[in-house]
Design a protein around this motif. Sequence first.
Motif, mmCIF file in Angstrom:
data_model
loop_
_atom_site.group_PDB
_atom_site.id
_atom_site.type_symbol
_atom_site.label_atom_id
_atom_site.label_comp_id
_atom_site.label_asym_id
_atom_site.label_seq_id
_atom_site.Cartn_x
_atom_site.Cartn_y
_atom_site.Cartn_z
ATOM 1 N N ARG A 1 0.418 -1.277 -0.209
ATOM 2 C CA ARG A 1 0.369 -0.232 0.107
ATOM 3 C C ARG A 1 0.827 0.925 0.179
ATOM 4 O O ARG A 1 0.399 2.041 -0.343
ATOM 5 C CB ARG A 1 -1.541 -0.227 1.113
ATOM 6 N N THR A 2 1.425 1.627 0.691
ATOM 7 C CA THR A 2 2.945 2.552 0.457
ATOM 8 C C THR A 2 4.043 2.268 -0.064
ATOM 9 O O THR A 2 4.907 2.339 0.480
ATOM 10 C CB THR A 2 3.216 2.732 1.922
ATOM 11 N N ALA A 3 4.683 1.321 -0.409
ATOM 12 C CA ALA A 3 5.626 0.756 -1.367
ATOM 13 C C ALA A 3 6.078 2.450 -2.312
ATOM 14 O O ALA A 3 7.643 2.400 -1.924
ATOM 15 C CB ALA A 3 5.380 -0.358 -2.316
ATOM 16 N N ASN A 4 5.835 3.257 -2.676
ATOM 17 C CA ASN A 4 6.160 4.314 -2.738
ATOM 18 C C ASN A 4 6.621 5.391 -1.961
ATOM 19 O O ASN A 4 7.138 6.576 -1.938
ATOM 20 C CB ASN A 4 5.090 4.907 -4.249
ATOM 21 N N THR A 5 6.505 5.428 -0.761
ATOM 22 C CA THR A 5 6.948 5.914 0.401
ATOM 23 C C THR A 5 8.367 5.536 0.748
ATOM 24 O O THR A 5 8.265 6.066 1.886
ATOM 25 C CB THR A 5 6.000 6.837 1.279
ATOM 26 N N TYR A 6 9.131 4.338 0.581
ATOM 27 C CA TYR A 6 10.625 3.641 0.789
ATOM 28 C C TYR A 6 11.284 4.694 0.405
ATOM 29 O O TYR A 6 11.139 4.461 -0.719
ATOM 30 C CB TYR A 6 10.049 2.276 1.149
ATOM 31 N N ALA A 7 12.200 4.362 1.413
ATOM 32 C CA ALA A 7 13.135 5.085 0.404
ATOM 33 C C ALA A 7 14.370 3.318 0.308
ATOM 34 O O ALA A 7 13.901 2.553 0.544
ATOM 35 C CB ALA A 7 14.537 5.203 1.769
ATOM 36 N N ILE A 8 15.091 3.532 -0.908
ATOM 37 C CA ILE A 8 15.620 2.191 -1.782
ATOM 38 C C ILE A 8 16.657 2.124 -1.480
ATOM 39 O O ILE A 8 17.579 3.242 -1.705
ATOM 40 C CB ILE A 8 15.139 1.742 -3.358
#
Length: 124
Positions: free
Chosen positions: A27-34
Amino acid sequence: QAQLVESGGGSVQTGGSLRLSCAASGRTANTYAIGWFRQAPGKERELVATINWTGSTTYIADSLKGRATISRDNAKNTMYLQMNSLRPEDTAVYYCAARPGYFISHDVHDYDYWGQGTQVTVSS
């Protein structure tokens, strides 16, 4: 939570290029640093690149500096590592990893979620 799947690895000759992809779901994958890490046989896992969730801050380790670019497309929930001028010493399993929050980190222990890895082999 985030689930990560890497792709794009393979075998290339010295001087070749590869683009690794890391598809994130959750759900919030695009709010993670990678972070992109690699691990060669008998060696510790090392950070090679990292990017914050907006893409405004990136870091490339000295081992790939000048030869790699990290980027992300949050609309597609996908992160990329473009590697050029590959060398035999770049041979390793490459992993993407995610850490909740805005800021990047160089510490492997700060990353909560990991993909299964993709093999990169560079022959001379």
